[in-house]
Design a protein around this motif. Structure first.
Motif, PDB file in Angstrom:
ATOM      1  N   PRO A  51       0.922  -1.563  -0.034  1.00  0.00           N
ATOM      2  CA  PRO A  51       0.006  -0.003  -0.207  1.00  0.00           C
ATOM      3  C   PRO A  51       0.760   1.159   0.073  1.00  0.00           C
ATOM      4  N   GLU A  52       1.867   1.306   0.295  1.00  0.00           N
ATOM      5  CA  GLU A  52       3.005   2.286   0.322  1.00  0.00           C
ATOM      6  C   GLU A  52       3.049   3.232  -0.659  1.00  0.00           C
ATOM      7  N   SER A  53       2.844   2.509  -2.227  1.00  0.00           N
ATOM      8  CA  SER A  53       4.004   2.435  -3.691  1.00  0.00           C
ATOM      9  C   SER A  53       2.544   2.737  -4.238  1.00  0.00           C
ATOM     10  N   VAL A  54       1.027   3.490  -3.765  1.00  0.00           N
ATOM     11  CA  VAL A  54       0.051   3.848  -4.029  1.00  0.00           C
ATOM     12  C   VAL A  54      -0.328   5.196  -3.253  1.00  0.00           C
ATOM     13  N   THR A  55       0.212   6.461  -4.000  1.00  0.00           N
ATOM     14  CA  THR A  55      -0.027   7.457  -3.390  1.00  0.00           C
ATOM     15  C   THR A  55      -0.532   8.317  -4.510  1.00  0.00           C
ATOM     16  N   THR A  56      -1.160  10.169  -3.662  1.00  0.00           N
ATOM     17  CA  THR A  56      -2.708  10.784  -5.146  1.00  0.00           C
ATOM     18  C   THR A  56      -1.572  11.562  -6.019  1.00  0.00           C
ATOM     19  N   LYS A  57      -2.267  12.283  -7.029  1.00  0.00           N
ATOM     20  CA  LYS A  57      -2.109  13.257  -7.417  1.00  0.00           C
ATOM     21  C   LYS A  57      -2.812  14.344  -7.522  1.00  0.00           C
ATOM     22  N   THR A  58      -3.196  14.881  -8.637  1.00  0.00           N
ATOM     23  CA  THR A  58      -4.620  16.157  -8.879  1.00  0.00           C
ATOM     24  C   THR A  58      -5.394  15.672  -7.964  1.00  0.00           C
ATOM     25  N   SER A  59      -5.922  15.143  -7.562  1.00  0.00           N
ATOM     26  CA  SER A  59      -7.109  14.890  -6.816  1.00  0.00           C
ATOM     27  C   SER A  59      -6.508  14.106  -5.347  1.00  0.00           C
ATOM     28  N   ASP A  82      -1.591   3.652 -18.471  1.00  0.00           N
ATOM     29  CA  ASP A  82      -2.689   3.752 -18.192  1.00  0.00           C
ATOM     30  C   ASP A  82      -3.671   3.455 -17.591  1.00  0.00           C
ATOM     31  N   GLY A  83      -4.878   4.075 -16.804  1.00  0.00           N
ATOM     32  CA  GLY A  83      -5.762   2.670 -16.293  1.00  0.00           C
ATOM     33  C   GLY A  83      -4.812   2.331 -14.605  1.00  0.00           C
ATOM     34  N   THR A  84      -4.483   3.751 -14.429  1.00  0.00           N
ATOM     35  CA  THR A  84      -3.762   3.390 -12.624  1.00  0.00           C
ATOM     36  C   THR A  84      -4.373   3.177 -12.076  1.00  0.00           C
ATOM     37  N   THR A  85      -5.402   3.558 -12.102  1.00  0.00           N
ATOM     38  CA  THR A  85      -7.332   2.735 -10.730  1.00  0.00           C
ATOM     39  C   THR A  85      -7.547   1.950 -11.066  1.00  0.00           C
ATOM     40  N   ASN A  86      -7.063   0.823 -12.394  1.00  0.00           N
ATOM     41  CA  ASN A  86      -7.233  -0.314 -12.672  1.00  0.00           C
ATOM     42  C   ASN A  86      -6.386  -1.315 -12.131  1.00  0.00           C
ATOM     43  N   PHE A  87      -5.047  -0.489 -12.454  1.00  0.00           N
ATOM     44  CA  PHE A  87      -3.519  -1.837 -12.229  1.00  0.00           C
ATOM     45  C   PHE A  87      -3.486  -1.452 -10.700  1.00  0.00           C
ATOM     46  N   ALA A  88      -3.980  -0.528  -9.644  1.00  0.00           N
ATOM     47  CA  ALA A  88      -3.642   0.092  -8.386  1.00  0.00           C
ATOM     48  C   ALA A  88      -4.840  -1.200  -7.373  1.00  0.00           C
ATOM     49  N   TYR A  89      -5.711  -1.582  -8.073  1.00  0.00           N
ATOM     50  CA  TYR A  89      -6.679  -2.702  -7.812  1.00  0.00           C
ATOM     51  C   TYR A  89      -6.238  -3.770  -8.568  1.00  0.00           C
ATOM     52  N   GLY A  90      -5.868  -4.092  -9.153  1.00  0.00           N
ATOM     53  CA  GLY A  90      -5.472  -5.191 -10.290  1.00  0.00           C
ATOM     54  C   GLY A  90      -6.857  -5.555 -11.021  1.00  0.00           C
ATOM     55  N   TYR A  91      -7.233  -4.690 -11.217  1.00  0.00           N
ATOM     56  CA  TYR A  91      -8.814  -4.762 -12.616  1.00  0.00           C
ATOM     57  C   TYR A  91      -7.958  -5.697 -13.716  1.00  0.00           C
ATOM     58  N   THR A 110      -9.139  11.245  -6.031  1.00  0.00           N
ATOM     59  CA  THR A 110      -9.091   9.683  -6.231  1.00  0.00           C
ATOM     60  C   THR A 110      -8.200   9.785  -7.422  1.00  0.00           C
ATOM     61  N   ASP A 111      -7.042  10.582  -8.371  1.00  0.00           N
ATOM     62  CA  ASP A 111      -6.236  10.298  -8.900  1.00  0.00           C
ATOM     63  C   ASP A 111      -4.628   9.916  -8.310  1.00  0.00           C
ATOM     64  N   LEU A 112      -4.935   8.562  -8.923  1.00  0.00           N
ATOM     65  CA  LEU A 112      -3.127   7.515  -7.931  1.00  0.00           C
ATOM     66  C   LEU A 112      -2.801   7.283  -8.773  1.00  0.00           C
ATOM     67  N   VAL A 113      -1.051   7.238  -8.414  1.00  0.00           N
ATOM     68  CA  VAL A 113      -0.322   7.456  -8.903  1.00  0.00           C
ATOM     69  C   VAL A 113       0.484   5.990  -8.439  1.00  0.00           C
TER      70      VAL A 113
END
Ligand code: IPD
Length: 267
Positions: free
Chosen positions: A30-38, A89-98, A40-43
């Motif tokens: 979980p440490e590897s996920v942070t946010t950017k512009t809002s 492209d699709g970082t949210t999906n990637f972060a969830y494993g979707y 909901t905007d993950l990196v």
């Protein structure tokens, strides 16, 4: 004039290497996920690692080229070629494993995409195009039919930005579009959405508020496959970040529907 076949070969090789790195990345930290512009905007750390790999490989092969990437890469270059990179492209999906994300790499000359590669490491699908040379999926031609079922029977993709105000407006537009089409898909990767139109798995796609790296490669691939790609206002694709891609016979009714729905006035 650079050899476009060589640029394509390089982009495919680098996208495949990026896909291999994505495949080995741990999704459990979980440490590897942070946010950017809002909020909901993950990196993720993997977005950054993949972009660093892509930049290193492209500039090692072609030291004079420029490059711009979603995670901050920025080199002016001197060769006239500029690479436009979205490492995931699709970082949210990637972060969830979707399983709906990809690496997108385009090469531009005079700000016009001339080579596009979108690699989906989950499905092992590589979409590619060279301007004027058609579009391909894993080496087989990707072709959009010139005509088909009417808009009322069309499967239409869309996407949403990360800001709450834009999302609210996008939701309002979507509620007005949905009753007039077969159904809506929101896959979560604009680059894949455009390639999905290119191979006929979607009849059309629209989204307002995209960044250049979201659509540079996918828009070329969809265009080369025979789709119409342009702005919500019906003009050629520009830097205004509004993108519509559609089977040619759907363009007129779709743009009319989107305008009636207020898509052209969204923030
Ligand atoms: C996003 C995806 C999404 C689209 C957003 C983009 P990212 O890119 O392409 O499908 O709806 O507008 O920002 O953040 O995953 O690289």
């Amino acid at each position: 004039m650079p050899d476009l076949a060589e640029l394509l070969e390089l982009a495919v090789a680098v996208a495949h290497e990026a896909g291999a790195l994505i495949g080995t990345a741990s999704l459990s930290d979980p440490e590897s996920v942070t946010t950017k512009t809002s909020a909901t905007d993950l990196v993720t750390a993997t977005d950054r690692a993949v972009e660093a790999l892509i930049v290193e490989r492209l500039l090692a092969a072609r030291p004079g080229d420029g490059i711009v990437g979603e995670e901050g890469a920025s080199e002016a270059g001197t060769s006239g070629v500029r690479w436009v990179v979205d490492p995931i492209d699709g970082t949210t999906n990637f972060a969830y494993g979707y399983p709906a994300f990809c690496t997108s790499i385009a090469a531009e000359l005079d700000e016009q995409p001339v080579v596009g590669v979108v690699h989906d490491p989950v499905r092992g699908q590589t979409f590619s195009a060279v301007r004027g040379g058609g579009a391909f999926l894993n080496g087989h031609p990707a072709v959009v039919r010139s005509a088909g079922p009417p808009l009322a029977h069309a499967l239409v993709g869309t996407g949403f930005g990360y800001g709450a105000e834009r999302r609210a407006a996008q939701g309002t537009v979507l509620a007005r579009v949905l009753p007039h089409v077969r159904d809506i898909r929101r896959a979560g990767s604009a680059a894949l959405d455009l390639c999905t139109v290119a191979c006929g798995r979607l009849d059309a796609y629209y989204e307002r508020g995209l960044q250049h790296w979201d659509h540079a490669a996918g828009a070329l691939i969809a265009t080369e496959a025979g789709a119409w790609v342009g702005t919500l206002e019906g003009g050629p694709l520009d830097r205004e970040r509004t993108v519509v891609a559609a089977r040619p016979d759907l363009v007129e009714p779709l743009l009319a529907l989107l305008r009636d729905a207020g898509a052209d006035t969204m923030p």
